[in-house]
Design a protein around this motif. Structure first.
Motif, PDB file in Angstrom:
ATOM      1  N   TYR A  51      -2.870   6.273   7.750  1.00 48.20           N
ATOM      2  CA  TYR A  51      -4.206   5.854   7.317  1.00 48.20           C
ATOM      3  C   TYR A  51      -5.143   5.597   8.488  1.00 48.20           C
ATOM      4  N   LEU A  52      -4.617   5.415   9.665  1.00 46.45           N
ATOM      5  CA  LEU A  52      -5.462   5.176  10.831  1.00 46.45           C
ATOM      6  C   LEU A  52      -6.284   6.405  11.197  1.00 46.45           C
ATOM      7  N   GLU A  53      -5.888   7.557  10.657  1.00 46.86           N
ATOM      8  CA  GLU A  53      -6.638   8.785  10.879  1.00 46.86           C
ATOM      9  C   GLU A  53      -7.601   9.064   9.735  1.00 46.86           C
ATOM     10  N   LYS A  54      -7.683   8.141   8.764  1.00 45.89           N
ATOM     11  CA  LYS A  54      -8.538   8.332   7.597  1.00 45.89           C
ATOM     12  C   LYS A  54      -9.653   7.292   7.597  1.00 45.89           C
ATOM     13  N   LYS A  55     -10.559   7.439   6.630  1.00 47.14           N
ATOM     14  CA  LYS A  55     -11.653   6.477   6.499  1.00 47.14           C
ATOM     15  C   LYS A  55     -11.121   5.107   6.079  1.00 47.14           C
ATOM     16  N   ASP A  56     -10.191   5.085   5.125  1.00 44.53           N
ATOM     17  CA  ASP A  56      -9.674   3.834   4.568  1.00 44.53           C
ATOM     18  C   ASP A  56      -8.573   3.274   5.468  1.00 44.53           C
ATOM     19  N   LYS A  57      -8.948   2.825   6.640  1.00 47.15           N
ATOM     20  CA  LYS A  57      -7.957   2.385   7.615  1.00 47.15           C
ATOM     21  C   LYS A  57      -7.260   1.087   7.208  1.00 47.15           C
ATOM     22  N   TYR A  58      -7.909   0.251   6.408  1.00 48.02           N
ATOM     23  CA  TYR A  58      -7.264  -1.005   6.000  1.00 48.02           C
ATOM     24  C   TYR A  58      -5.986  -0.738   5.200  1.00 48.02           C
ATOM     25  N   SER A  59      -5.906   0.420   4.546  1.00 48.06           N
ATOM     26  CA  SER A  59      -4.705   0.757   3.784  1.00 48.06           C
ATOM     27  C   SER A  59      -3.503   1.021   4.677  1.00 48.06           C
ATOM     28  N   ALA A  60      -3.688   1.005   5.996  1.00 45.04           N
ATOM     29  CA  ALA A  60      -2.535   1.097   6.895  1.00 45.04           C
ATOM     30  C   ALA A  60      -1.601  -0.101   6.694  1.00 45.04           C
ATOM     31  N   PHE A  61      -2.142  -1.235   6.230  1.00 41.05           N
ATOM     32  CA  PHE A  61      -1.297  -2.373   5.892  1.00 41.05           C
ATOM     33  C   PHE A  61      -0.582  -2.074   4.573  1.00 41.05           C
ATOM     34  N   LEU A  62       0.722  -1.871   4.641  1.00 43.51           N
ATOM     35  CA  LEU A  62       1.597  -1.635   3.483  1.00 43.51           C
ATOM     36  C   LEU A  62       1.276  -0.354   2.723  1.00 43.51           C
ATOM     37  N   GLY A  63       0.356   0.464   3.211  1.00 43.03           N
ATOM     38  CA  GLY A  63       0.046   1.695   2.503  1.00 43.03           C
ATOM     39  C   GLY A  63      -0.978   1.538   1.409  1.00 43.03           C
ATOM     40  N   GLY A  64      -1.689   0.418   1.375  1.00 38.77           N
ATOM     41  CA  GLY A  64      -2.787   0.260   0.425  1.00 38.77           C
ATOM     42  C   GLY A  64      -2.358  -0.179  -0.954  1.00 38.77           C
ATOM     43  N   ASN A  65      -3.234   0.058  -1.941  1.00 35.08           N
ATOM     44  CA  ASN A  65      -3.035  -0.433  -3.304  1.00 35.08           C
ATOM     45  C   ASN A  65      -1.787   0.168  -3.941  1.00 35.08           C
ATOM     46  N   GLN A  66      -1.022  -0.683  -4.606  1.00 33.82           N
ATOM     47  CA  GLN A  66       0.183  -0.262  -5.306  1.00 33.82           C
ATOM     48  C   GLN A  66       0.568  -1.354  -6.298  1.00 33.82           C
ATOM     49  N   PRO A  67       1.238  -0.997  -7.386  1.00 35.32           N
ATOM     50  CA  PRO A  67       1.596  -2.014  -8.380  1.00 35.32           C
ATOM     51  C   PRO A  67       2.533  -3.087  -7.831  1.00 35.32           C
ATOM     52  N   LEU A  68       3.512  -2.665  -7.021  1.00 39.44           N
ATOM     53  CA  LEU A  68       4.555  -3.585  -6.582  1.00 39.44           C
ATOM     54  C   LEU A  68       5.074  -3.157  -5.223  1.00 39.44           C
ATOM     55  N   CYS A  69       5.320  -4.141  -4.373  1.00 41.02           N
ATOM     56  CA  CYS A  69       5.882  -3.894  -3.052  1.00 41.02           C
ATOM     57  C   CYS A  69       6.793  -5.061  -2.700  1.00 41.02           C
ATOM     58  N   VAL A  70       7.938  -4.763  -2.082  1.00 45.73           N
ATOM     59  CA  VAL A  70       8.893  -5.803  -1.692  1.00 45.73           C
ATOM     60  C   VAL A  70       9.240  -5.624  -0.220  1.00 45.73           C
ATOM     61  N   ILE A  71       9.131  -6.705   0.546  1.00 49.62           N
ATOM     62  CA  ILE A  71       9.501  -6.710   1.962  1.00 49.62           C
ATOM     63  C   ILE A  71      10.726  -7.605   2.114  1.00 49.62           C
ATOM     64  N   LYS A  72      11.784  -7.080   2.743  1.00 53.97           N
ATOM     65  CA  LYS A  72      13.014  -7.834   2.915  1.00 53.97           C
ATOM     66  C   LYS A  72      13.280  -8.097   4.389  1.00 53.97           C
ATOM     67  N   ASN A  73      13.730  -9.316   4.657  1.00 53.15           N
ATOM     68  CA  ASN A  73      14.076  -9.740   6.010  1.00 53.15           C
ATOM     69  C   ASN A  73      15.415 -10.456   5.947  1.00 53.15           C
ATOM     70  N   GLY A  74      16.455  -9.842   6.512  1.00 53.78           N
ATOM     71  CA  GLY A  74      17.803 -10.400   6.424  1.00 53.78           C
ATOM     72  C   GLY A  74      17.951 -11.763   7.062  1.00 53.78           C
ATOM     73  N   SER A  75      17.078 -12.127   7.977  1.00 49.79           N
ATOM     74  CA  SER A  75      17.197 -13.420   8.639  1.00 49.79           C
ATOM     75  C   SER A  75      16.306 -14.488   8.015  1.00 49.79           C
ATOM     76  N   GLY A  76      15.541 -14.136   6.964  1.00 50.81           N
ATOM     77  CA  GLY A  76      14.677 -15.104   6.304  1.00 50.81           C
ATOM     78  C   GLY A  76      15.408 -15.856   5.205  1.00 50.81           C
ATOM     79  N   THR A  77      14.713 -16.800   4.588  1.00 46.58           N
ATOM     80  CA  THR A  77      15.297 -17.580   3.487  1.00 46.58           C
ATOM     81  C   THR A  77      14.297 -17.674   2.337  1.00 46.58           C
TER      82      THR A  77
END
Length: 379
Positions: free
Chosen positions: A277-303
């Motif tokens: 997305y950094l090569e496109k107009k909508d650069k903010y969508s570089a965060f997580l790939g933009g609009n989507q119904p559901l997204c999950v981020i996992k971190n094995g060391s988190g709680t």
């Protein structure tokens, strides 16, 4: 002025208009405007029904307006001319020196209060703590930058009202950290979102509210400048196309974080930062790939497992939260139509935050979906 000269000017003007018309007819239609970051109207299909109900005529007007030759240049020139005449508001966007700030208009009567009631009812329907986090926009934090006499809805008063609703476990104070750092670039100059710096300050307040003491300080991060050419939503809608672009930064390393998104009902591997997305107009969508119904981020060391029922402000906030939680679930009611309460139960969520910018919260008509019961039926 002689008659001959008047006729000459009229002829030149007619030739100019005729040339534009011919150019319009011969040039291929554009599908979208990168400057305005939107799809452009196409020639509507003719039928007697659309002609008689007026939709065909309206469609043709929109088509000619959108496909007009040099449309982007004309809109920029129009804004320049209006600025020269002293205008400071352009399509609901205030020009404040080198910064664009979106005007916040009063919400539809009763809608803001209804949305607060939906959050309250949702909190009563689930067995885990529900928090409400409302992020004031630049119009509130940077109000001293607004033109003299500029109108903008009182977000601070609404935040005080929201803090009093029943049923929730608590509210997240985003106002204080943003106000305390208002001299810093906590919002973009050409976009309505907060920057990674603003999201960092917001994450500290959110984590403290959730009982997680932030162990990372600003100096613990090494921000990566990923673009110096970001021209955001306010640049697109205002017609003010002469400001310097924004700089975008990624703060949180993506290593060790597993990201999964659901865009068409199927789980697929995703990225914390989608650099395409950094090569496109909508650069903010570089965060997580933009609009989507559901997204999950996992971190094995988190709680713990955190669910954000959110708008796009959370895209740049989530990387900071992922440093602390085992799982961060992001659910967008604009695209997710099932029961959020049921989702929280099935995924053994430990805490839920309904997290929106104030302008989005007071205008969103999807929050009624929070009242769907555990069985999935609408209340």
């Amino acid at each position: 002025m002689t008659k001959a000269y008047s006729r000459f000017l009229a002829a030149v003007f007619c030739i100019f208009l005729g040339g534009l018309l011919v150019w319009h007819l011969l040039a291929p239609d554009r599908e979208r405007s990168e400057t305005e970051n939107r799809l452009l109207a196409q020639m509507p299909e003719f039928s007697w029904k659309t002609l008689t109900n007026g939709s065909f005529t309206k469609g043709v007007e929109e088509y000619f307006a959108d496909q007009f030759p040099f449309r982007d240049q004309w809109t920029g020139l129009k804004a320049r001319a209006e600025q020269a005449l002293g205008q400071r508001e352009f399509h609901g966007v205030y020009l404040c020196g080198d910064t664009l700030i979106a005007k916040v208009a009063p919400p539809e009567e009763g809608l803001a209060e209804k949305n607060l009631s939906y959050v309250s009812r949702f909190a009563a329907a689930v067995d885990v703590p529900v928090y409400l986090g409302l992020i004031p926009s630049a119009a509130e934090i940077w109000q001293e930058k607004l033109p003299a006499g500029a109108e903008s809805w009182d977000q601070a008063a609404f935040l005080a009202e929201a803090a009093e609703i029943d049923g929730i476990y608590g509210t997240v104070d985003f106002y204080t950290p943003l106000w305390s750092h208002k001299e810093e670039p906590v919002f973009y100059r050409t976009d309505h979102h907060w920057t990674s710096l603003g999201a960092f300050y917001g994450s500290s307040s959110l984590l403290a509210t959730l009982g997680k003491t932030p162990i990372m300080q600003r100096t613990d991060f090494l921000p990566e400048t990923v673009s110096r050419e970001f021209q955001g939503t306010l640049y697109s809608t205002s017609g003010v196309h002469w400001l310097e672009p924004d700089t975008m930064e990624f703060w949180v390393p993506a290593e060790g974080l597993e990201v999964t998104s659901w865009r068409s009902g199927q789980a697929e591997a995703a990225e914390l930062y989608d650099r395409s997305y950094l090569e496109k107009k909508d650069k903010y969508s570089a965060f997580l790939g933009g609009n989507q119904p559901l997204c999950v981020i996992k971190n094995g060391s988190g709680t713990g497992k955190l669910l954000l029922i959110r708008d796009s402000y959370s895209d740049s906030l989530a990387p900071f939260l992922a440093c602390y939680f085992q799982e961060v679930h992001l659910l967008d009611l604009r695209h997710y139509r099932l029961s959020a309460a049921q989702y929280a139960a099935e995924n053994e969520i430990d805490a839920i935050v309904v997290l929106y910018s104030v302008p989005n919260f007071i205008t969103d008509k999807n929050l009624v979906l929070l009242t769907q019961s555990l069985s999935g039926s609408a209340a």
